[in-house]
Design an enzyme around this catalytic site. Sequence first.
Site, PDB file in Angstrom:
ATOM      1  N   MET A 126     -48.759 -12.265  18.299  1.00 26.40           N
ATOM      2  CA  MET A 126     -47.446 -10.818  18.291  1.00 26.40           C
ATOM      3  C   MET A 126     -46.140 -12.056  16.779  1.00 26.40           C
ATOM      4  O   MET A 126     -45.890 -11.145  16.735  1.00 26.40           O
ATOM      5  CB  MET A 126     -46.931 -11.079  19.150  1.00 26.40           C
ATOM      6  CG  MET A 126     -46.189  -9.613  19.167  1.00 26.40           C
ATOM      7  SD  MET A 126     -46.639  -8.184  18.774  1.00 26.40           S
ATOM      8  CE  MET A 126     -47.585  -7.597  20.559  1.00 26.40           C
ATOM      9  N   CYS A 179     -49.114  -7.846  27.430  1.00 30.53           N
ATOM     10  CA  CYS A 179     -48.109  -8.007  27.873  1.00 30.53           C
ATOM     11  C   CYS A 179     -47.434  -6.760  27.895  1.00 30.53           C
ATOM     12  O   CYS A 179     -46.589  -6.114  28.761  1.00 30.53           O
ATOM     13  CB  CYS A 179     -47.117  -8.328  26.943  1.00 30.53           C
ATOM     14  SG  CYS A 179     -47.180  -6.556  24.996  1.00 30.53           S
TER      15      CYS A 179
END
Length: 419
Positions: free
Chosen positions: A192, A51
């Site tokens: 995540m 990310c």
Amino acid sequence: MAVWALGINHTTAPLDLRGRFAFALDQIGPTLHGLRGALPRPPEAAIISTCNRTEIYCAGDQLEIVPTLDWLAHSGGVSPALLRSHTYALEDGQVARHAFRVASGLDSMVLGEPQILGQMKDAVRAAEEAGALGTTLNQLFQRSFAVAKEVRTSTEIGAHSISMAAASVRLAGQLFEDLSDIRVLFVGAGEMIELAATHFAAKNPKAMVIANRSLDRGEKLASRFGAEVMRLADLPSRLHEFDAVVSCTASTLPLIGLGAVERALKLRRHRPMFMVDLAVPRDIEPEVKALSDVYLYTVDDLAAVVQTAQANRQAAVAEAEVIIDAGVQSFLHWMDQRRSVPLIQQLNAQADEWRNAEIARARRQLAKGEDVDAVLEAMAKGLTQKMLHGALAELHAGDAAARERASDAIQHFFLRKER
């Protein structure tokens, strides 16, 4: 052998540009094939995509940074000039230092965070399965993992680290007076989201729901937290039920649009919603942030929160850099040794040829009934003459300066005494 890397990360490129170059793990193999096929001489290659960063590592006979960047720009649908303005390009020792710092968590938005090491290992495994990982990059990454392990065991670089997931809970606590009174929706079921669910679960929220494309994976994660599972297709009709939404999927398009959030707010009678979009590319349309009753945070918005503990870890960073320096020097020494490999291979091949020729001659002599000792003596003498022929020829050829150089070299290689 040349080694190069180029990439964009949270310090060099905005979120939406990073989103154009985000590759899911199952895309890495085909993407590597495309990259290697686009370059004049297919290099060893690996791609790390998270990310916060997308990085390409390559090793080949010569540097090909420009064509690598051109290919990456084309794959993301932007001009090379635009991408170049946000890209860092590294060569040889710089590549090793950067890879070691990334693996150790020194180049992360969350200083010392451990997730990047697992993501690097996944990327290396994908490159290996795609047949794109050669000896040089394998050495680079294996040394990266070893350096990262030493940094984590020898320093306190990860101490008191604030993760994205923990930062999300901290921000939610600033909006809601009591987190045990809220309903939380998690969109996705990856690492995540698992971390975020772990942190929120510690606050005992009223309800936790996992929405995922794969119900099996969603149910597996939900069972750990006593959460409910929801189909992703039901998200628009149920969005209004949740006070907090945390999303992180590999979708290439937003899953939660402006219209869906507006309808949810209307049904909620404009009670505030807390939303965290940890995905790259975005899972939640950026226009949602403009709504007055929504508090939307992206990975970049969380940067200020996760940096708060960094000052206390600067001593650990200095210790880690010393370990990384040693690792870089070791890798460069290995690279220098690798440059001698072709010559070593040629020497071994020549020695094999001489040995095979003398053995074949000795066997013929033995087959004729010649004396064994005489045959062995002749074989040893033949090998010795072949080995010394080039050196002796140099001593009798060329000018005085050339003979002097040859003399020094011969003494060094043939007349050294054991110390």
